[in-house]
Design a protein around this motif. Structure first.
Motif, PDB file in Angstrom:
ATOM      1  N   ARG B 112     -50.434 -10.865   5.275  1.00  0.00           N
ATOM      2  CA  ARG B 112     -49.278 -10.189   4.660  1.00  0.00           C
ATOM      3  C   ARG B 112     -49.751  -9.156   3.638  1.00  0.00           C
ATOM      4  O   ARG B 112     -49.179  -8.070   3.521  1.00  0.00           O
ATOM      5  N   LEU B 113     -50.798  -9.521   2.887  1.00  0.00           N
ATOM      6  CA  LEU B 113     -51.327  -8.574   1.901  1.00  0.00           C
ATOM      7  C   LEU B 113     -51.917  -7.352   2.604  1.00  0.00           C
ATOM      8  O   LEU B 113     -51.723  -6.217   2.158  1.00  0.00           O
ATOM      9  N   THR B 115     -50.937  -6.300   5.431  1.00  0.00           N
ATOM     10  CA  THR B 115     -49.781  -5.582   5.979  1.00  0.00           C
ATOM     11  C   THR B 115     -49.157  -4.659   4.929  1.00  0.00           C
ATOM     12  O   THR B 115     -48.681  -3.572   5.251  1.00  0.00           O
ATOM     13  N   VAL B 116     -49.161  -5.118   3.675  1.00  0.00           N
ATOM     14  CA  VAL B 116     -48.594  -4.293   2.595  1.00  0.00           C
ATOM     15  C   VAL B 116     -49.357  -2.969   2.510  1.00  0.00           C
ATOM     16  O   VAL B 116     -48.752  -1.886   2.456  1.00  0.00           O
ATOM     17  N   TRP B 117     -50.700  -3.044   2.520  1.00  0.00           N
ATOM     18  CA  TRP B 117     -51.512  -1.819   2.461  1.00  0.00           C
ATOM     19  C   TRP B 117     -51.280  -0.953   3.693  1.00  0.00           C
ATOM     20  O   TRP B 117     -51.159   0.268   3.603  1.00  0.00           O
ATOM     21  N   ALA B 120     -47.937   0.743   3.489  1.00  0.00           N
ATOM     22  CA  ALA B 120     -47.961   1.853   2.533  1.00  0.00           C
ATOM     23  C   ALA B 120     -48.622   3.083   3.173  1.00  0.00           C
ATOM     24  O   ALA B 120     -48.091   4.205   3.099  1.00  0.00           O
ATOM     25  N   LEU B 170     -42.784  -2.835  -1.829  1.00  0.00           N
ATOM     26  CA  LEU B 170     -44.169  -3.198  -1.494  1.00  0.00           C
ATOM     27  C   LEU B 170     -44.893  -3.803  -2.704  1.00  0.00           C
ATOM     28  O   LEU B 170     -45.627  -4.790  -2.557  1.00  0.00           O
ATOM     29  N   ALA B 173     -43.578  -7.272  -3.096  1.00  0.00           N
ATOM     30  CA  ALA B 173     -44.085  -8.160  -2.045  1.00  0.00           C
ATOM     31  C   ALA B 173     -45.563  -8.496  -2.282  1.00  0.00           C
ATOM     32  O   ALA B 173     -45.988  -9.641  -2.091  1.00  0.00           O
ATOM     33  N   ARG B 174     -46.325  -7.505  -2.733  1.00  0.00           N
ATOM     34  CA  ARG B 174     -47.746  -7.740  -2.967  1.00  0.00           C
ATOM     35  C   ARG B 174     -47.938  -8.740  -4.107  1.00  0.00           C
ATOM     36  O   ARG B 174     -48.732  -9.680  -3.993  1.00  0.00           O
ATOM     37  N   LYS B 177     -47.017 -12.233  -2.844  1.00  0.00           N
ATOM     38  CA  LYS B 177     -48.006 -12.807  -1.931  1.00  0.00           C
ATOM     39  C   LYS B 177     -49.304 -13.147  -2.652  1.00  0.00           C
ATOM     40  O   LYS B 177     -49.958 -14.125  -2.322  1.00  0.00           O
TER      41      LYS B 177
END
Lengths: 190, 195
Positions: B112-113, B115-117, B120, B170, B173-174, B177
């Protein structure tokens, strides 16, 4: 112990009727029936387990629903490698751990409000409720590794089943349970 | 008190709590339906946007339209490839022992982390591409770029607003997580260090 073994045998006999049956995908009706039966038989136990990991009734209900959802998703893959009860509690404990990881509060945070058992008559429902609540709070305060074993033991699971649920050895279960009972006793005597 | 009697007393007290959440099956089925709808919505968006640009390119085969369609399908392919790669090996059922489950949860959290990058980066690249494409293929080209970008029109302002909202999401969420990952490491140390 014999009781646990007999019960496990019954589960295994019920579930592993034949190799063909265990590898055939379950149809939806069978799945629903199995799900309903498991929830009907273990719903209160799941609710108690969830309560030992959460601080509010709302959170408890959310966790129970989360467990039920995970059970629903995992049931089609269940092939009777262990008893249904072990399978269910394994899912429940895993979901509870996921809940602790997601929770904003620290895992062991509890409402420290004392429950005073003021009812002189131990037979009253209120007194019983207060004793149960006091026990639940004491369990909630236990370190996680002890909380896991004691909640399973209080649900009548034997050492072997607890070991299977948590993925630890039976001797480790024994050690943790002894320590859990000691802490619990001290906590309840305070 | 005898130790076994003590345990029996606790058991009786513990099991006297018989609260049960009602209608669990209905709730679970409703949740399953929502999950299916969400998956269908993802596929629908892919087909609509990808199919829409492809259909446009087929009907008006001009270089800029073909470029838009090709770029859209590249974005879609990259997004699905990343999604499949990042989720590979993380679909295992929940019914494993504690150590395996925590390991799986840690890997999911790390995904998930990542995925955040990825989200972005994809958002920036797509936004730059789409804004450039719109600027170069519309009457807006007559305006200076910076004027068009910041004072051009309400749709462009909406792009900036949604960019702000998306990056805000984001960051949230980061943080969430990362906190979850820290707690998972703590739980793993507490529970699995002793196995």
């Amino acid at each position: 112990m014999q009781y646990y073994q007999n019960r496990n045998m019954t589960h295994v006999q019920e579930l592993g009727k034949s190799d063909e049956a265990s590898t055939r995908p379950l149809d939806r009706t069978t799945l629903e029936q199995r799900f309903d039966r498991l929830i009907a038989a273990n719903g209160p136990a799941l609710s108690r387990l969830a309560a030992s990991y959460t601080n509010t009734p709302g959170d408890r209900d959310d966790l129970v629903q989360d467990i039920a959802m995970a059970l629903w998703q995992a049931l089609p893959r269940f092939r009777g490698e262990c008893s249904e009860r072990t399978f269910l509690f394994r899912i429940a404990h895993n979901r509870a751990i996921a809940h602790l990881a997601r929770a904003r509060t620290a895992p062991l945070a509890t409402d420290e409000a004392d429950i005073h058992d003021t009812a002189p008559d131990p037979e009253t429902g209120l007194a019983r409720r207060q004793r149960m609540e006091r026990l639940r709070r004491a369990i909630h305060r236990l370190p996680l590794e002890y909380r896991q074993v004691i909640t399973l033991s209080l649900e009548d699971l034997g050492y072997g089943e607890i070991a299977e649920v948590l993925g630890i050895s039976e001797s480790n279960v024994g050690v943790r349970l002894t320590r859990a009972r000691q802490i619990l006793r001290e906590s309840l005597e305070e | 008190m005898n130790i076994d009697t003590e345990l029996e007393v606790w058991r009786e007290q513990w099991q006297s709590d018989t609260v049960i959440a009602p209608d669990l099956r209905q709730k679970v089925q409703r949740q399953s339906r929502f999950m299916k709808i969400a998956l269908i919505a993802d596929i629908f968006v892919t087909v609509t946007i990808g199919g829409g640009t492809a259909a446009w390119a087929i009907r008006s085969p001009e270089p800029e339209i073909i470029l838009l369609a090709v770029a859209t399908w590249i974005f879609i392919a990259v997004a699905w490839t990343f999604s499949l790669a990042v989720n590979r090996g993380k679909w295992a059922p929940s019914a494993q022992d504690t150590a395996a489950f925590i390991d799986l949860s840690v890997r999911r959290c790390q995904s998930r982390l990542a995925t955040v990058w990825f989200a972005a980066g994809m958002f920036v690249i797509q936004t730059v591409f789409v804004l450039s494409w719109v600027y170069l293929n519309s009457p807006a080209r007559r305006q200076p770029l910076l004027t068009w970008l910041f004072f051009g029109s309400i749709p462009i302002d909406l792009v900036w607003l949604s960019t702000l909202a998306f990056f805000g999401f984001l960051i949230w969420a980061r943080r969430k997580k990362r906190a979850e990952l820290t707690r998972l490491y703590e739980l793993r140390k507490k529970l699995c260090g002793q196995l």
